[in-house]
Scaffold this active site. Structure first.
Site, PDB file in Angstrom:
ATOM      1  CG  ASN A 171     -19.704  97.969-128.607  1.00  0.00           C
ATOM      2  OD1 ASN A 171     -20.335  98.672-127.815  1.00  0.00           O
ATOM      3  ND2 ASN A 171     -20.254  96.972-129.279  1.00  0.00           N
ATOM      4  CE  LYS A 176     -23.525  98.119-127.319  1.00  0.00           C
ATOM      5  NZ  LYS A 176     -23.286  98.249-125.898  1.00  0.00           N
ATOM      6  CB  SER A 192     -24.063  96.263-131.604  1.00  0.00           C
ATOM      7  OG  SER A 192     -25.084  95.289-131.496  1.00  0.00           O
ATOM      8  CD  GLU A 248     -14.879  96.234-124.956  1.00  0.00           C
ATOM      9  OE1 GLU A 248     -15.589  95.317-124.511  1.00  0.00           O
ATOM     10  OE2 GLU A 248     -15.216  96.932-125.929  1.00  0.00           O
ATOM     11  CG  HIS A 257     -11.400 105.730-102.533  1.00  0.00           C
ATOM     12  ND1 HIS A 257     -10.976 104.667-101.764  1.00  0.00           N
ATOM     13  CD2 HIS A 257     -10.742 106.818-102.060  1.00  0.00           C
ATOM     14  CE1 HIS A 257     -10.115 105.099-100.847  1.00  0.00           C
ATOM     15  NE2 HIS A 257      -9.944 106.396-101.013  1.00  0.00           N
TER      16      HIS A 257
END
Ligand code: ARG
Length: 442
Positions: free
Chosen positions: A269, A267, A261, A274, A140
């Site tokens: 990323n 950043k 970024s 993704e 969970h």
């Protein structure tokens, strides 16, 4: 009409296989005495020249010639003269395109299997380096029990192994040759289908000519398998996105696989992860697209089938790129032992170990042990300490039989090491599995 009818913009990718199949067909026609040796020679020379032109980017693809088959045939007519017109004896574009695409998908299965193996090796290297690295195991998305990072990596090694197995199964099943089915019913020419099947590397010719030209379940199977593999990739991608975020900090991704970024200088990323997660949509979408094309399609060939190729190509491109990117990202990432251990030390992940101990060593029914352990956890929570720092006297308030010995199971390392059942997270078990996969992936 040309706009909707032409497939040359995408089926040109089949060119080398179309030529390979035509070479096999021409050789067979000559051996069967259907065309003369001289014509077969002219066809072969012409086709080899076309293959070279295409490889060197000198071939002028024409949309008015509709598809790759007609483009090659038209060029062959220029190069080989009247002999070119004999190549299409005893075949049709229907069995031709079915053969070309099968050859393409057989190879795509091979590439996917190789890409999966490379990714497995990258995961295995991480598993080996971190067979004993403690991290929180979640259910969970809540901390559940301490596990090892190596164990977590091996879970994906297993998933990707099954994906590879599915590609291998599909590859074996699709390994039969449609060529010679002609338009739909076979041919009156004395062709030798075993010869062409063998020359193209297929195990045998397909038994039924209608099935040969009308079926695309081989492509569906490839796409379904790709879609399942993509869901596995997306789960790993999602975990990497989480792990790399500062809230977790479980892994640091390399500069090579992150982006900055344009506005926020701090950043890093996880774009590759993704995009892999995102490409699942394209791959699963390709399966749905082709399955929908095939649904309710009467036998045998209909032009709907021309829609098969873009789905297959799009999925294959996305899958192969995702596998390569994931393998690179995994190889490059640096797990942070301290962060993972600290995260594993919150949320009382050894509460089950305490309950197990009370049941196993003190002989209490598990339900009672579970209750006592719960009360002990609550007290530790109130005092703001981890279980292994709660004084024995406090624990005894709820389970008087406990002795100093219990501290042996309350630590994270001891907890993980104790889960030595087959398939469990104990470092010793993880190392056994690593040895198994090392051997298998040699
Ligand atoms: N471009 C066609 C396809 O991809 C080749 C087969 C055409 N057959 C036909 N009977 N028009 O399906």
């Amino acid at each position: 009409m040309e706009e909707i009818n032409a497939s040359i913009d995408f089926d040109r990718r089949l060119a080398p296989l179309d030529i390979e199949a035509s070479l096999a067909h021409a050789a067979m026609l000559a051996r069967q005495g259907i065309i003369s040796p001289a014509d077969a020679d002219a066809i072969r020379e012409g086709l080899n020249r076309i293959a070279q032109e295409i490889a060197e980017g000198r071939f002028a693809f024409r949309r008015d010639l509709e598809d790759i088959h007609m483009n090659i045939e038209a060029r062959l007519a220029e190069l080989a003269g009247p002999a070119a017109g004999r190549l299409h004896t005893a075949r049709s574009r229907n069995d031709q395109v079915a053969t070309d695409l099968r050859l393409w998908v057989v190879k795509a299965c091979g590439r996917a299997r190789e890409g999966l193996r490379d990714l497995q090796r990258a995961l295995l290297d991480k598993a080996e380096a971190h067979a004993g690295t403690i991290m929180p195991g979640f259910t969970h998305m809540q901390p559940a029990q301490p596990i090892t990072f190596g164990h977590h990596c091996l879970a994906y090694v297993e998933m990707f192994a099954r994906d590879g197995g599915r590609f291998a199964d599909a590859q074996a099943r699709m390994n039969e040759c449609p060529l010679g089915a002609a338009a739909l019913a076979g041919t009156s020419f004395p062709i030798d289908r075993d010869m062409t099947a063998g020359a193209l590397g297929f195990a045998r010719p397909m038994r039924n000519s209608l099935d040969a030209v009308a079926s695309r379940d081989f492509a569906l199977e490839y796409l379904a398998t790709a879609a399942i593999a993509a869901t596995h990739l997306s789960r790993l991608a999602e975990e990497i996105v989480l792990w790399a975020s500062p809230g977790f900090g479980f892994v640091a991704l390399s500069d090579a696989f992150t982006t900055g970024s344009s506005i926020m200088p701090q950043k890093r990323n996880p774009d590759a992860a993704e995009l892999i997660r995102g490409k699942t949509g394209r791959i699963l979408g390709s399966f749905v697209a082709l399955a929908t094309v095939m649904k309710g399609l009467a036998l045998a060939y209909a032009k709907d089938l021309q829609e098969d190729k873009e789905a297959v190509f799009a999925a294959a491109d996305a899958l192969e790129l995702s596998l390569a990117a994931m393998a690179g990202m995994v190889a490059d990432m640096t797990p942070d032992r301290a962060k993972m251990r600290a995260a594993a030390d919150t949320g009382y992940p050894t509460a089950t170990d305490l309950a197990d101990y009370i049941a196993r060593v003190l002989g209490k029914p598990f339900r009672e042990a579970h209750h006592a352990a719960g009360a002990i956890v609550k007290l530790a929570e109130q005092k703001g300490v981890t279980l292994d720092r709660l004084p024995l006297a406090d624990m005894r308030k709820f389970e008087p039989g406990l002795t100093e010995d219990v501290f042996g199971v309350l630590g994270l390392e001891a907890s993980a090491a104790s889960r030595a059942s087959y398939g469990g997270t104990a470092p010793a078990r993880v190392r056994e599995q690593i040895a198994f996969w090392r051997e298998k992936l040699k």
